[in-house]
Design a protein around this motif. Structure first.
Motif, mmCIF file in Angstrom:
data_model
loop_
_atom_site.group_PDB
_atom_site.id
_atom_site.type_symbol
_atom_site.label_atom_id
_atom_site.label_comp_id
_atom_site.label_asym_id
_atom_site.label_seq_id
_atom_site.Cartn_x
_atom_site.Cartn_y
_atom_site.Cartn_z
ATOM 1 N N ASN A 111 0.705 -1.173 0.067
ATOM 2 C CA ASN A 111 -0.162 -0.035 0.064
ATOM 3 C C ASN A 111 0.949 1.284 -0.125
ATOM 4 N N SER A 112 2.060 0.999 0.596
ATOM 5 C CA SER A 112 2.801 2.511 0.845
ATOM 6 C C SER A 112 3.687 2.581 -0.300
ATOM 7 N N LYS A 113 4.459 1.622 -0.851
ATOM 8 C CA LYS A 113 5.656 1.695 -1.888
ATOM 9 C C LYS A 113 5.272 0.763 -3.053
ATOM 10 N N GLN A 116 5.370 -4.641 -6.292
ATOM 11 C CA GLN A 116 6.487 -4.734 -7.295
ATOM 12 C C GLN A 116 8.058 -4.124 -6.556
ATOM 13 N N ALA A 117 7.883 -3.025 -5.975
ATOM 14 C CA ALA A 117 9.068 -2.032 -5.182
ATOM 15 C C ALA A 117 9.484 -3.037 -4.247
ATOM 16 N N MET A 198 -5.040 -2.426 -6.968
ATOM 17 C CA MET A 198 -4.020 -1.499 -7.197
ATOM 18 C C MET A 198 -2.960 -2.143 -7.633
ATOM 19 N N GLU A 199 -2.402 -3.365 -7.442
ATOM 20 C CA GLU A 199 -1.098 -3.964 -7.909
ATOM 21 C C GLU A 199 -1.289 -4.699 -9.359
ATOM 22 N N ALA A 200 -2.693 -4.923 -9.760
ATOM 23 C CA ALA A 200 -2.886 -5.926 -10.548
ATOM 24 C C ALA A 200 -2.048 -5.533 -12.064
ATOM 25 N N LYS A 201 -1.830 -4.400 -12.410
ATOM 26 C CA LYS A 201 -1.032 -3.780 -13.435
ATOM 27 C C LYS A 201 0.284 -4.368 -13.603
ATOM 28 N N ASN A 202 1.014 -4.396 -12.236
ATOM 29 C CA ASN A 202 2.221 -4.679 -12.108
ATOM 30 C C ASN A 202 2.638 -6.195 -11.839
ATOM 31 N N PHE A 203 1.703 -7.113 -11.824
ATOM 32 C CA PHE A 203 1.654 -8.436 -11.924
ATOM 33 C C PHE A 203 2.459 -9.306 -12.817
ATOM 34 N N ARG A 210 -4.556 -14.096 -14.138
ATOM 35 C CA ARG A 210 -5.440 -14.716 -13.050
ATOM 36 C C ARG A 210 -6.547 -13.890 -12.580
ATOM 37 N N ALA A 211 -5.925 -12.564 -12.186
ATOM 38 C CA ALA A 211 -6.766 -11.564 -11.673
ATOM 39 C C ALA A 211 -7.775 -11.129 -12.759
ATOM 40 N N VAL A 212 -7.575 -11.021 -13.894
ATOM 41 C CA VAL A 212 -8.616 -10.678 -14.905
ATOM 42 C C VAL A 212 -9.609 -11.765 -14.956
ATOM 43 N N ASP A 213 -9.348 -12.901 -14.955
ATOM 44 C CA ASP A 213 -9.976 -14.120 -14.869
ATOM 45 C C ASP A 213 -11.055 -14.016 -13.758
ATOM 46 N N SER A 214 -10.702 -13.727 -12.528
ATOM 47 C CA SER A 214 -11.531 -13.438 -11.476
ATOM 48 C C SER A 214 -12.661 -12.130 -11.706
#
Length: 295
Positions: A111-113, A116-117, A198-203, A210-214
């Motif tokens: 949530n803070s950084k 991915q980072a 929030m993180e899906a684009k960096n997966f 998998r996130a899109v399927d959900s």
């Protein structure tokens, strides 16, 4: 008849035969998730020593194993059970306590950084768990990501794909129930859903898919109900087939912009009622819309 040799006891063999004789046709993403859930119920039934040889027994087993809650304890306990073959911590109480700390730290850092980072060293420092301790639960950030995503996607499938019998026969009540069930689920798992969104684009590609399927599974559940409502003449003519897609952002807003609603002192009950009212106003015949002065 299957020949499992002498390594599988007869009760388990009978359960496996029942499952093999009543397969699910993999015709859609939704049926794939149903198969995943079905195999999970079989796995947990075998672990608990239950015999599943009829549809009725499978239904009871499903009810037993899908009645879990969505607290941090519930979700991390599910993680430990689901990944018992790779998590090397032997004492259940110790494993649960430490995993809760690790997951809370991972969600906080994401949530803070950003996930991915975040490095595993960052996670070790934030959680107070040594690097060696972290590796007792997962071997990489990708494995950790999959553990979290599995609980999120599983929770959606369990919560939304099993409506109570009293709403199934009425597509309007079913639609209202879906809205409420989804919002209450994300209220219970707010940090988990925010992470997944929030993180899906960096997966990595596989996890992003998998996130899109959900997401598509959720939309398909809403689409099924809205199609049924239209077919039964419960919607006014001309309601857009994009309605399920347009409902999704309203559901997401509750957990993605939670701080906004907290500042405005909007309760979860008020938000549920507002979304239900907006959706029904977009599709019900005018003479069936609730009277706004009656509130």
């Amino acid at each position: 008849m299957f020949n499992f040799g002498h390594s599988i006891n007869p009760p388990i063999e009978r359960s496996l035969i029942f499952y093999a004789r009543s397969p699910i046709k993999l015709s859609s993403e939704r049926s794939f998730y149903k198969l995943q859930r079905r195999l999970e119920v079989l796995r947990q039934s075998i672990r608990a020593g239950l015999i599943v040889t009829t549809a009725a027994e499978e239904k009871e087993a499903k009810k037993m194993f899908e009645s879990k809650g969505h607290t941090a304890d519930d979700l991390c306990r599910s993680m430990l059970e689901r990944h018992a073959d790779v998590i090397s911590v032997q004492k259940p109480d110790v494993a649960l306590k430490k995993l809760k700390v690790i997951i809370a730290a991972a969600l906080k850092l994401s949530n803070s950084k950003g996930f991915q980072a975040m490095s595993l060293r960052d996670l070790s420092k934030e959680s107070g768990v040594s690097m060696g301790g972290l590796y007792a639960y997962f071997d990489s950030k990708t494995t950790l990501l999959n553990m979290i995503l599995t609980e999120v996607t599983d929770a959606v499938e369990v919560a939304l794909a099993n409506p109570p019998a009293e709403v199934v026969s009425d597509p309007i009540e079913h639609l209202k129930w879906l809205i409420e069930a989804h919002i209450r689920l994300t209220e219970d798992m707010q940090s988990w859903f925010s992470f997944a969104f929030m993180e899906a684009k960096n997966f990595p590609a596989k996890e992003r898919s998998r996130a899109v399927d959900s997401e598509e599974l959720t939309e398909s559940l809403f689409a099924e109900v809205t199609v049924r409502a239209s077919a039964q003449g419960r919607f006014r003519p001309g309601v857009t087939p994009l309605l399920p897609t347009m409902i999704k952002p309203l559901l997401q807003d509750w957990y993605v912009k939670r701080a906004k609603y907290r500042r405005r002192k909007v309760s979860v009950e008020e938000y549920i009622a507002a979304v239900q009212e907006m959706v029904l106003a977009a599709c019900l015949p005018v003479d069936q819309l609730p009277d706004p002065t009656a509130r």
